[in-house]
Design a protein around this motif. Structure first.
Motif: not given
Length: 372
Positions: A137-144, A224-234
């Protein structure tokens, strides 16, 4: 070193032999007792018998990990006049927890079938009967930007980014993140009720699906975020293959007769049954611990010259011989190789986690047959 409990013992086992690898309907897991009690000594055994429980009592082990489940079929009652009832009673009275790792330990890498293949000196081994594929699977995370390195290090330490002989593989692109914190939010950056723009990076990495829980835990704990934004893909990339049995090459070509003697010695059995011409040349062998006679055709099609497994019946032996594959049946009990192998594996993992647990292979033989 830290004192451990039953839950932590199970966690050590789950690190390399998770329940998800077990065949459907296999009664693995907790058999009797409780997982919240303190554990200092664990005994590993093929079967749970009265003699094994007595050995555990004598040696002070209050946790037993068995390959064959004590309760294999559902019990309608616990009759203390039966053998099973007496074993359960003895375990409960002596605060001994019994836990079963059956087909998950057969399938696991480094489990029973790998132990048998290693004992027989098989090289370049592969799974014989695939039962499970661990997909990517692929993780895409948005991070400062300020925390990108910290997040990358955390997720790759949890297993993300392992591709073949490479590790810590990630890809990063830059961009602008926008969000509006609500009244109940506690934003790391920005103010409530005001749209915020932040220089962020998009961190991408792939991971095996079986690692998802720990990868996401690492992401959330390092972000660091209270609610991290991320996507998961097959992903369509083939993952790791798991299954029953192993097939591999011998160190050098030999005859069926010579190899049979070798199997007898390596698996420490007084006798075994063999089909085929003793002078037949052997280059490749398949092995499956326990009762695996129904997979002789799989072994044949995979290129095995000989198939080592237990509990082979008369007609299956005839059919295999007619199909051109030899059978070596050393018995079901050769799975006892797991006693020392599992104890060693768990000992190393406990030491790495700083847990004060002693692992003891049972010295009792549970082989019901005698050769005369």
């Amino acid at each position: 070193m830290k004192q451990a409990n039953g839950h932590q013992v199970v966690q050590l086992l789950e690190q390399f032999s998770p329940k998800s690898l077990a065949m459907e309907g296999d009664p693995i897991g907790l058999q009797t007792g409780a997982l919240n009690q303190k554990v200092s000594k664990v005994m590993t055994t093929l079967d749970v018998t009265n003699e094994v429980v007595e050995e555990a009592i004598e040696k002070g082990a209050n946790f037993i990990i068995a390959h064959h489940p004590l309760i294999f079929r559902p019990l309608k009652s616990i009759n203390l006049e039966t053998n099973a009832g007496q074993i359960i009673e003895k375990c409960i009275k002596n605060d001994i927890t019994v836990y079963a790792a059956h087909t998950n330990l057969d399938v696991a890498r480094g489990g029973v079938n790998d132990m048998l293949a290693k004992a027989l000196g098989l090289k370049d081994t592969k799974v014989l009967v695939q039962t499970y594929e661990d997909t990517y699977k692929k993780l895409i995370a948005f991070v400062p930007e300020s925390h990108a390195s910290e997040v990358r290090e955390a997720i790759t330490a949890a297993g993300a980014g392992d591709i073949g002989d490479y590790s810590a593989c990630t890809f990063t692109t830059t961009g602008t993140g926008r969000f509006l914190p609500g009244d109940q939010a506690e934003p790391f950056i920005g103010e409530k009720g005001k749209v915020e723009e932040v220089n962020e990076v998009k961190v991408e990495s792939i991971y095996l699906a079986s690692l998802e829980k720990q990868v996401l835990k690492a992401l959330k704990s390092s972000h660091p975020y209270e609610e991290p934004a991320y996507d998961l893909f097959e992903e369509s990339i083939p993952g790791d293959s798991y299954g029953l049995g192993r097939i591999g090459k011998l160190n050098e070509q030999t005859t069926l007769g010579e190899f049979s003697e070798y199997v007898k010695k390596q698996l420490n059995v007084p006798a075994l049954r063999v089909t085929g011409n003793p002078d037949k040349k052997i280059k490749k062998a398949a092995v499956l611990g326990g009762m695996g006679s129904k997979y002789y055709q799989t072994a044949k099609f995979a290129g095995a010259d000989v198939y080592i497994t237990g509990d082979v019946d008369f007609h299956t032996a005839q059919d295999a011989e007619a199909a051109g594959i030899s059978i070596i049946d050393p018995g079901h009990h050769v799975e006892e190789i797991m006693k020392s192998g599992l104890a060693c594996e768990l000992r190393l993992r406990a030491e790495a986690d700083g847990l004060n647990i002693e692992f003891l292979p049972s010295e009792q033989s549970t082989e019901p047959f005698r050769f005369i």
